[in-house]
Design an enzyme around this catalytic site. Sequence first.
Site, mmCIF file in Angstrom:
data_model
loop_
_atom_site.group_PDB
_atom_site.id
_atom_site.type_symbol
_atom_site.label_atom_id
_atom_site.label_comp_id
_atom_site.label_asym_id
_atom_site.label_seq_id
_atom_site.Cartn_x
_atom_site.Cartn_y
_atom_site.Cartn_z
ATOM 1 C CB THR B 162 -5.468 47.072 -14.377
ATOM 2 O OG1 THR B 162 -6.434 46.066 -14.678
ATOM 3 C CG2 THR B 162 -5.340 47.214 -12.868
ATOM 4 C CB SER B 168 -13.187 45.396 -9.806
ATOM 5 O OG SER B 168 -12.459 44.288 -9.314
ATOM 6 N N GLY B 201 1.622 43.113 -17.957
ATOM 7 C CA GLY B 201 2.645 42.281 -18.570
ATOM 8 C C GLY B 201 3.249 43.013 -19.753
ATOM 9 N NE ARG B 333 4.668 8.147 1.744
ATOM 10 C CZ ARG B 333 5.951 8.302 2.090
ATOM 11 N NH1 ARG B 333 6.914 7.885 1.289
ATOM 12 N NH2 ARG B 333 6.267 8.862 3.233
ATOM 13 N N GLY B 423 5.596 15.893 2.701
ATOM 14 C CA GLY B 423 6.789 16.693 2.438
ATOM 15 C C GLY B 423 7.188 16.661 0.969
ATOM 16 C CB THR B 444 -7.467 38.868 -8.011
ATOM 17 O OG1 THR B 444 -6.066 38.586 -8.114
ATOM 18 C CG2 THR B 444 -7.976 38.421 -6.651
ATOM 19 C CD GLU B 446 -7.804 38.839 -18.527
ATOM 20 O OE1 GLU B 446 -8.825 38.892 -19.210
ATOM 21 O OE2 GLU B 446 -6.811 39.580 -18.721
ATOM 22 C CG ASP B 448 -11.930 40.264 -7.199
ATOM 23 O OD1 ASP B 448 -10.847 40.278 -6.594
ATOM 24 O OD2 ASP B 448 -13.000 39.880 -6.688
#
Lengths: 695, 695
Positions: B162, B168, B201, B333, B423, B444, B446, B448
């Site tokens: 990229t 893309s 990376g 809950r 919460g 997005t 590998e 999009d």
Amino acid sequence: MTRLDDTRSTRPATPPEPEGAAAAVQDSARVDTAWLGEYLLGRWADARKHSRELMRDSAFHRQADLSLAEQRERVFEQMHLLLDRDAVLRAFPTHLGGLDDHGGNIAAFEEIVTADPSLQIKAGVQWGLFGSAVLHLGTAHHHDTLLPGIMNLSVPGAFAMTETGHGSDVASIGTTATFDPETEEFVIDTPFRAAWKDYLGNAAVHGIAAVVFAQLITQGVNHGVHAFYVPIRDDDGFLPGVGGEDDGLKGGLNGIDNGRLHFDHVRVPRESLLDKYGHVDPDGSYTSPIASPGRRFFTMIGTLVQGRVSLDGSAVVASKLALFIAVTYGSERRQFTAADPQREEVILDYQRHQRRLLPRLAQTYAMSFAHEKLLATFDGVFSGEHATDGDRQDLETLAAALKPLSTWAALDILQECREASGGAGFLAENRYTQLRADLDVYATFEGDNTVLLQLVAKRLLTDFGKKFAGSDPRAMAAAVASQVGQASVDRSGLRRLAQAVTDLGQTGRSVGHVRDEESQRQLLTGRVETMIAQIAARLRPASHLSPVAAARLFDENQSELIDAARAHAELLQWEAFTEALPGVEDDATRRILTWLRDLFGLGLIEKDLAWYLIHGRLSTKRATALTDYIDDRLLPRLRPHAVDLVDAFGFAPEHVRAPIASGAERARQDEAAAYYRAQRASGTAPVPEKKPAHH
Amino acid sequence: MTRLDDTRSTRPATPPEPEGAAAAVQDSARVDTAWLGEYLLGRWADARKHSRELMRDSAFHRQADLSLAEQRERVFEQMHLLLDRDAVLRAFPTHLGGLDDHGGNIAAFEEIVTADPSLQIKAGVQWGLFGSAVLHLGTAHHHDTLLPGIMNLSVPGAFAMTETGHGSDVASIGTTATFDPETEEFVIDTPFRAAWKDYLGNAAVHGIAAVVFAQLITQGVNHGVHAFYVPIRDDDGFLPGVGGEDDGLKGGLNGIDNGRLHFDHVRVPRESLLDKYGHVDPDGSYTSPIASPGRRFFTMIGTLVQGRVSLDGSAVVASKLALFIAVTYGSERRQFTAADPQREEVILDYQRHQRRLLPRLAQTYAMSFAHEKLLATFDGVFSGEHATDGDRQDLETLAAALKPLSTWAALDILQECREASGGAGFLAENRYTQLRADLDVYATFEGDNTVLLQLVAKRLLTDFGKKFAGSDPRAMAAAVASQVGQASVDRSGLRRLAQAVTDLGQTGRSVGHVRDEESQRQLLTGRVETMIAQIAARLRPASHLSPVAAARLFDENQSELIDAARAHAELLQWEAFTEALPGVEDDATRRILTWLRDLFGLGLIEKDLAWYLIHGRLSTKRATALTDYIDDRLLPRLRPHAVDLVDAFGFAPEHVRAPIASGAERARQDEAAAYYRAQRASGTAPVPEKKPAHH
């Protein structure tokens, strides 16, 4: 494939030749962005501008990659800076140094979100929740003795309402405040773990006091939830009997020190009760200006509506910011060639990209105008100008309707904008991800969105039934059922159904005027009314059922109730947008905004198209035409104005701070294009590999 | 209000009296969770279990509130630990110490997501992208000289495909590798800012080499994108001519050091070209086993499909984890009283809560079974067992279809679960927010998601047209158009429409068997086929148009193309779920899973109800009945089994690590209930304030 705005029944097979998609609909009309920007700022434009001007200062901006402790300290320091710059005390009484300006206060507060939502919410905790509780639930003595320290931040405090065990159902909290007439003290106690106060800003580190909500018990009677002013820390840490825990790292808003508090028979003076709506005499006898415990509770809780109002507005500001970034980038970023092999397409020229961003832009305009109405309603009530019980109820219903939609929309818009910006959107520097992480909790705090929509639905049922008989499902259903005849609902449904069949049979007449304002209004209004009438009719039997069966019947309709409330809130947004149009003086600007309103309205109808079809409000022909009208007309018409429509939001570069919306992308594109152009001109460009002969 | 499974035309006014919603449908049937757990683990259960066992070790778990630098170092250390524990080399050749096990490798990789998505993706960069590129694009020499260092992590590397300017559209990247026959070197160059490699990376800190994708130019000809092995750093930092930037903080995955690289005429030996699909002789002449430049490009890119496959599976694991937490919490809950004033309702007993979680549970099962099929297809191709061109294309299409749906679903599921936990869901300790932040980019990278779905749509059009004539819209449209007659499409549509009118006219017969498997299949399949046929017919004129007009016509259908691809992918998921049912031996388990499949299938139909109505595939009566069937039958039937269905995911507490799913909530509820019970028993409970007389 039919169109809404002409009578041809098929999509033209051959589009006009040489024009690009945008060129085909481009005309000389332009948005008057300067005027529109002012219009969007609304009645409290000055307060907004003052706040926006402050928020250009990097001293208020979020700083990336600080530790949790550093983030908290930075935000706490920024709060002092807010105070120094006269940014936060507008709502307090003039005799204490405020301005008694409730609308302006919220407007200014909302704009802080561009700097850092943590700063916004921490300021909201101190002055909007802790301070407001003393202001609105306390009396003169509390104001004079407590507010100065709260206002000048010498007393940072927590708003201790929510418990680990009770969030939405505040009436059932477990903390108790039992009056001891011997010492004329209240004894504050959290008798079990679920009763610990939780998720409280200022509780983990900075708070030295708290407004604690507890069941007020005196003379053996529980008078329900009341608020108490309770010191919790001094320089040596927690005061005796008080303890707590740090909530630790959160999904966002990590500039705020949320934490838990527990109380083990902590004694506070009788005067600690914020006693505007409930008072205990030295002998322990209880009095209240509001006789009904239920109404008293809702009145007390209602004074805190400003949290919801301000979240609605903050979500609008964040949505505007996200769309400013994504539309700017989308108008400069190029990817893939379509028509011209030597120049890639601007991504906002792709239909899908328009489908992703422009309806959300329309939604944001609708939310913005709707918020302005909410803020005016809020100011009317809190200034006392329009402060009847009915006004207050209207305000609460309006806030409960709009806050869920706008806070959810902000998350959706931030995410769609982030994805529409590709990998660049995932970089923290481009703002989306941190804003989304911070705003995440807006969907569940200050009233869980799903619970709020149920409140709205109950109010709609009540209005429908013309009388309200308490929150018990059976009684309410009975009240409702007495007003609506099953037959009338069915007759209406059948009549519409017949019309649908007619439409199907006579396709020649099926291309109607769905796109005009009155049709949009009728469709959207009719949906809300019909949904409520149908639910009310289904709930009618509840009055004859046991509590268990009635509760079950109510639950069986819960999902539809929430859908009805959402439809109502969408209608309110649409109405606000529509009401804003006549105020636009410039013809071109009004025309473009009308297209945008149409995109919003037709988008709502398209989203729930199945409902309109099932209920015979649209023929299948019209339904198809509606989608075509959005794709073929509205999106291409609005595309050339998209950048102007986000420019009108009026953000300065210091508010945006996203490199992809800085013009850098256009510069990169231009540099690359110039490189290839020069290469071609010089004849040094490598030739593409020849395709091998077909074999 | 009609039902699908009986002939009554109205919802019963009075539900059976004494039973609770859950009790009414509870029966003795139970899910065999142990068996189902094994079944879900699939063909590579051993690899998954091995990986899961490893991931119980806290050494692999994400640690909260580390600085950016600390996170990166921790994850890098964890990679060495993965290597030590034999967790990451399954896919490499046996002669180099791997297992040649492609399916097992991906299965094991996917399970790492429970520990930390940063660790997963950083491992994916090193062994799955950098290593795989050498493995699949290089030849024996590269394997023997480069793979050992990559495998043992002595050579951390980046996958430099990229660019800032091209994500893309890989075919249009700007980086060049120009062969210099004088020195027999390639000259790697990023001639402008947009050509910088980005989001890589290992690029910011740890990488010492990179596989760089560049336009291969030799003898004045550009042979398109090829991959080159390029050293980038030594102990002193960047090598001469190489430079870069840190991408800095991201929305998530901050354990990975993403960064940018640029190259200023960096020279690498001729052998640096990974030359399986393109070779340059010392004299500069280019040869390739694949004559067509286009097919060569897609073949090279196709070897990298495993990234998409593994993201699909990882999204499934993350979705399972989120639902395990939310369903467990939802079943413990309690909030608000409904029927019993002395005991609050479990929130999963509320209809809306079921509506929020159970369809997503069904979706996750569908995604899980669909992924298993994808993984088998992947293994077939990469093991060489089923590796024809057609098999490869099927694999790529399947991955391009499933990855978008599952990665989007994971974000949606994580968010809904987080909100459904209130919460508590916003606290980082409960896992949702960090997983969501990390998985955000799965939508997005590998490929999009929106772009991938367009690839799927083009494949569907091609299949529909039975022949493929390149990716040029005009040629493709022509190919498609030759196969489909507009008339046949219309006739089919009209026939169905007539049926709809009949249904409307004869409501007595309208309650059909939409719920059965064959009806679901017909509806879902028919939708995909019709959408594709309609689009193909609309694209038919493109063959007669100019390139500009043809591109415009294609763009006018872009949104519908993407919708069609999504419908196709949903059908694949539904088919995978359906095909998995007969393998379930236990009757009760199969019955419950069949309800779950029905919930998935009918949910898909409900989501696109307007389409089915418009196209006459469902009458309005049936459409209404479908929603009622989901609300009144499927949800109540599945509610009692929800906990079993998430237990079958087989997570250990060390995978879950969410306090709200640890039983703590139940303990708190029990403690509170015991407190009130004891208070009532002792007679010390305060009495509620008497309601005042009505006035």
